[in-house]
Scaffold this motif. Structure first.
Motif, PDB file in Angstrom:
ATOM      1  N   GLY A  44       6.557  -3.122   3.797  1.00 30.34           N
ATOM      2  CA  GLY A  44       7.689  -3.051   2.873  1.00 30.34           C
ATOM      3  C   GLY A  44       7.252  -3.270   1.429  1.00 30.34           C
ATOM      4  N   TYR A  45       6.397  -4.253   1.217  1.00 30.07           N
ATOM      5  CA  TYR A  45       5.873  -4.530  -0.129  1.00 30.07           C
ATOM      6  C   TYR A  45       5.048  -3.357  -0.634  1.00 30.07           C
ATOM      7  CZ  TYR A  45       2.540  -6.341  -3.547  1.00 30.07           C
ATOM      8  OH  TYR A  45       1.750  -6.499  -4.655  1.00 30.07           O
ATOM      9  N   LEU A  46       4.216  -2.787   0.231  1.00 29.15           N
ATOM     10  CA  LEU A  46       3.357  -1.681  -0.179  1.00 29.15           C
ATOM     11  C   LEU A  46       4.165  -0.425  -0.490  1.00 29.15           C
ATOM     12  CD1 LEU A  46       0.422  -2.192   2.349  1.00 29.15           C
ATOM     13  CD2 LEU A  46       0.486  -2.833  -0.071  1.00 29.15           C
ATOM     14  N   LYS A  47       5.256  -0.194   0.258  1.00 30.23           N
ATOM     15  CA  LYS A  47       6.117   0.947  -0.041  1.00 30.23           C
ATOM     16  C   LYS A  47       6.777   0.780  -1.405  1.00 30.23           C
ATOM     17  CE  LYS A  47       7.222   2.767   4.533  1.00 30.23           C
ATOM     18  NZ  LYS A  47       8.288   3.064   5.524  1.00 30.23           N
ATOM     19  N   LYS A  48       7.173  -0.436  -1.719  1.00 31.22           N
ATOM     20  CA  LYS A  48       7.773  -0.710  -3.030  1.00 31.22           C
ATOM     21  C   LYS A  48       6.769  -0.445  -4.145  1.00 31.22           C
ATOM     22  CE  LYS A  48      11.253  -2.393  -5.479  1.00 31.22           C
ATOM     23  NZ  LYS A  48      12.577  -1.742  -5.515  1.00 31.22           N
ATOM     24  N   ALA A  49       5.510  -0.798  -3.903  1.00 29.54           N
ATOM     25  CA  ALA A  49       4.473  -0.593  -4.917  1.00 29.54           C
ATOM     26  C   ALA A  49       4.252   0.885  -5.190  1.00 29.54           C
ATOM     27  CB  ALA A  49       3.166  -1.245  -4.455  1.00 29.54           C
ATOM     28  N   LEU A  50       4.497   1.741  -4.196  1.00 30.81           N
ATOM     29  CA  LEU A  50       4.328   3.183  -4.387  1.00 30.81           C
ATOM     30  C   LEU A  50       5.312   3.752  -5.411  1.00 30.81           C
ATOM     31  CD1 LEU A  50       3.732   4.579  -0.781  1.00 30.81           C
ATOM     32  CD2 LEU A  50       2.102   4.562  -2.682  1.00 30.81           C
ATOM     33  N   PHE A  73      -1.351   4.698  -1.216  1.00 26.83           N
ATOM     34  CA  PHE A  73      -0.794   5.336  -0.026  1.00 26.83           C
ATOM     35  C   PHE A  73      -1.700   5.122   1.183  1.00 26.83           C
ATOM     36  CE2 PHE A  73      -0.271   8.957   2.850  1.00 26.83           C
ATOM     37  CZ  PHE A  73       1.088   8.836   3.134  1.00 26.83           C
ATOM     38  N   ASN A  74      -3.006   5.280   0.995  1.00 29.74           N
ATOM     39  CA  ASN A  74      -3.937   5.043   2.106  1.00 29.74           C
ATOM     40  C   ASN A  74      -3.925   3.581   2.552  1.00 29.74           C
ATOM     41  OD1 ASN A  74      -4.686   7.710   2.133  1.00 29.74           O
ATOM     42  ND2 ASN A  74      -6.872   7.317   2.092  1.00 29.74           N
ATOM     43  N   HIS A  75      -3.735   2.688   1.592  1.00 26.95           N
ATOM     44  CA  HIS A  75      -3.594   1.269   1.926  1.00 26.95           C
ATOM     45  C   HIS A  75      -2.368   1.072   2.818  1.00 26.95           C
ATOM     46  CE1 HIS A  75      -3.210  -3.143   0.309  1.00 26.95           C
ATOM     47  NE2 HIS A  75      -3.561  -3.099   1.571  1.00 26.95           N
ATOM     48  N   LEU A  76      -1.264   1.672   2.401  1.00 23.44           N
ATOM     49  CA  LEU A  76      -0.021   1.565   3.160  1.00 23.44           C
ATOM     50  C   LEU A  76      -0.198   2.070   4.591  1.00 23.44           C
ATOM     51  CD1 LEU A  76       3.104   1.406   3.581  1.00 23.44           C
ATOM     52  CD2 LEU A  76       3.217   3.642   2.470  1.00 23.44           C
ATOM     53  N   THR A  77      -0.742   3.266   4.750  1.00 26.47           N
ATOM     54  CA  THR A  77      -0.854   3.840   6.099  1.00 26.47           C
ATOM     55  C   THR A  77      -1.846   3.055   6.958  1.00 26.47           C
ATOM     56  OG1 THR A  77      -2.513   5.446   5.327  1.00 26.47           O
ATOM     57  CG2 THR A  77      -0.208   6.147   5.331  1.00 26.47           C
ATOM     58  N   THR A  78      -2.899   2.520   6.323  1.00 27.03           N
ATOM     59  CA  THR A  78      -3.858   1.716   7.086  1.00 27.03           C
ATOM     60  C   THR A  78      -3.202   0.448   7.609  1.00 27.03           C
ATOM     61  OG1 THR A  78      -5.695   2.550   5.744  1.00 27.03           O
ATOM     62  CG2 THR A  78      -6.094   0.545   7.007  1.00 27.03           C
ATOM     63  N   VAL A  79      -2.455  -0.233   6.740  1.00 25.14           N
ATOM     64  CA  VAL A  79      -1.770  -1.454   7.159  1.00 25.14           C
ATOM     65  C   VAL A  79      -0.739  -1.153   8.242  1.00 25.14           C
ATOM     66  CG1 VAL A  79      -0.189  -3.291   6.401  1.00 25.14           C
ATOM     67  CG2 VAL A  79      -2.162  -2.667   4.989  1.00 25.14           C
ATOM     68  N   GLU A  80       0.015  -0.070   8.084  1.00 28.87           N
ATOM     69  CA  GLU A  80       1.052   0.251   9.070  1.00 28.87           C
ATOM     70  C   GLU A  80       0.446   0.533  10.441  1.00 28.87           C
ATOM     71  OE1 GLU A  80       5.037   3.034   9.618  1.00 28.87           O
ATOM     72  OE2 GLU A  80       3.757   3.284   7.851  1.00 28.87           O
ATOM     73  N   ARG A  81      -0.697   1.217  10.467  1.00 20.54           N
ATOM     74  CA  ARG A  81      -1.290   1.513  11.776  1.00 20.54           C
ATOM     75  C   ARG A  81      -1.975   0.302  12.392  1.00 20.54           C
ATOM     76  NH1 ARG A  81      -5.502   6.195  11.519  1.00 20.54           N
ATOM     77  NH2 ARG A  81      -6.086   5.433  13.591  1.00 20.54           N
TER      78      ARG A  81
END
Length: 276
Positions: A255-261, A232-240
């Motif tokens: 999109g890929y990181l959300k799928k991984a969640l 999740f922290n990876h996702l939010t870091t990439v998005e910002r």
């Protein structure tokens, strides 16, 4: 007043003995940061990822050792190793907070310099996923150019995961794990079953009779919980940093990181909470 002598007997001649820097190979370690641009934040980017790879090296070491013990139905020492995995995961997750001090403009100063290189290609991250049971043969492809990495991943892909080994112990304790679960194709993702859920329900409903299995189950939950937090922290870091742009290695990025969640490693251990 006599001068402080608390340090004056410390060893100071390392011409013939191993020093701190020698033992840790600091010359090699500290020369491994090689920015490709003059951008100030590229050093931060490199250091954070290198530190994460070091934590993953420890996580792999502890996971493989714990799995070796669980394969012999030795639980207590394995729990200590899994606790260390959890603590290392916490350090990896906290590293994102340091990286978040970099703004999108900072990142764009050097992002194009490393081309198609991406964390998606980390063989140690993929090895951690395989050991934990997130199996996908396609993920072997980025490592075909490194046969030594490919062999490690292939071995992990086709061997029992941490969860598979835990289920074998449940079976050995007479808790009714089906043969098709124990003898499945380990290269494929795990599929939850009512029988496995029933076995974990027995453990959770009679904790005194199955205390070591109950403690093992909760430790597995700790590992997956922290793995989700890291993702999740990876996702939010990439998005910002890049919003919804494609990832540097060609993935769909956020999109890929959300799928991984959505991936669940130990499904029955989460389902059991609803059933209790």
């Amino acid at each position: 007043m006599n001068p402080d002598r608390s340090y004056q007997e410390a060893h100071t001649d390392f011409s013939r003995s191993l020093s701190y820097g020698d033992y840790l190979a600091l010359d090699t370690l500290l020369s491994a940061q090689r920015p490709l641009t003059s951008a100030h934040d590229e050093t931060l980017f490199i250091v954070i990822h290198q530190v994460s790879e070091l934590w993953m090296k420890l996580i792999v070491h502890e996971l493989q050792s714990a799995m070796g013990l669980l394969a012999q139905e030795i639980i207590d020492p394995a729990l200590k190793m899994l606790t260390r995995v959890v603590r290392a995961q916490e350090q990896m997750t906290n590293a994102w907070e340091v990286l978040k001090t970099m703004t999108p403009a900072d990142y764009l100063e050097f992002r194009s310099a490393f081309g198609q290189a991406s964390g998606f290609q980390s063989y140690q991250y993929r090895l951690v996923e395989f050991l934990l049971g997130n199996r996908n043969p396609f993920m072997m492809r980025p490592h075909q150019h490194r046969p030594e990495h490919h062999r490690l991943l292939e071995q992990a892909l086709t061997s029992p995961s941490l969860y598979d080994l835990s289920l074998r112990i449940l079976a050995q304790r007479g808790l009714g794990i089906p043969a098709e679960v124990l003898e499945r194709d380990f290269a494929q993702p795990y599929t939850p079953t009512p029988q496995v859920l029933g076995a974990w329900l027995e453990v959770y409903r009679h904790t005194e009779a199955h205390w070591d299995l109950y403690y093992l189950a909760e430790k597995l939950i700790d590992v997956e919980d922290n793995f989700r937090r890291w993702r999740f922290n990876h996702l939010t870091t990439v998005e910002r940093m890049i919003g919804y742009k494609r990832g540097s290695g060609g993935t769909a990025g956020v999109g890929y990181l959300k799928k991984a969640l959505e991936v669940v490693l130990f499904p029955e251990l989460w389902q059991v909470r609803t059933e209790l």
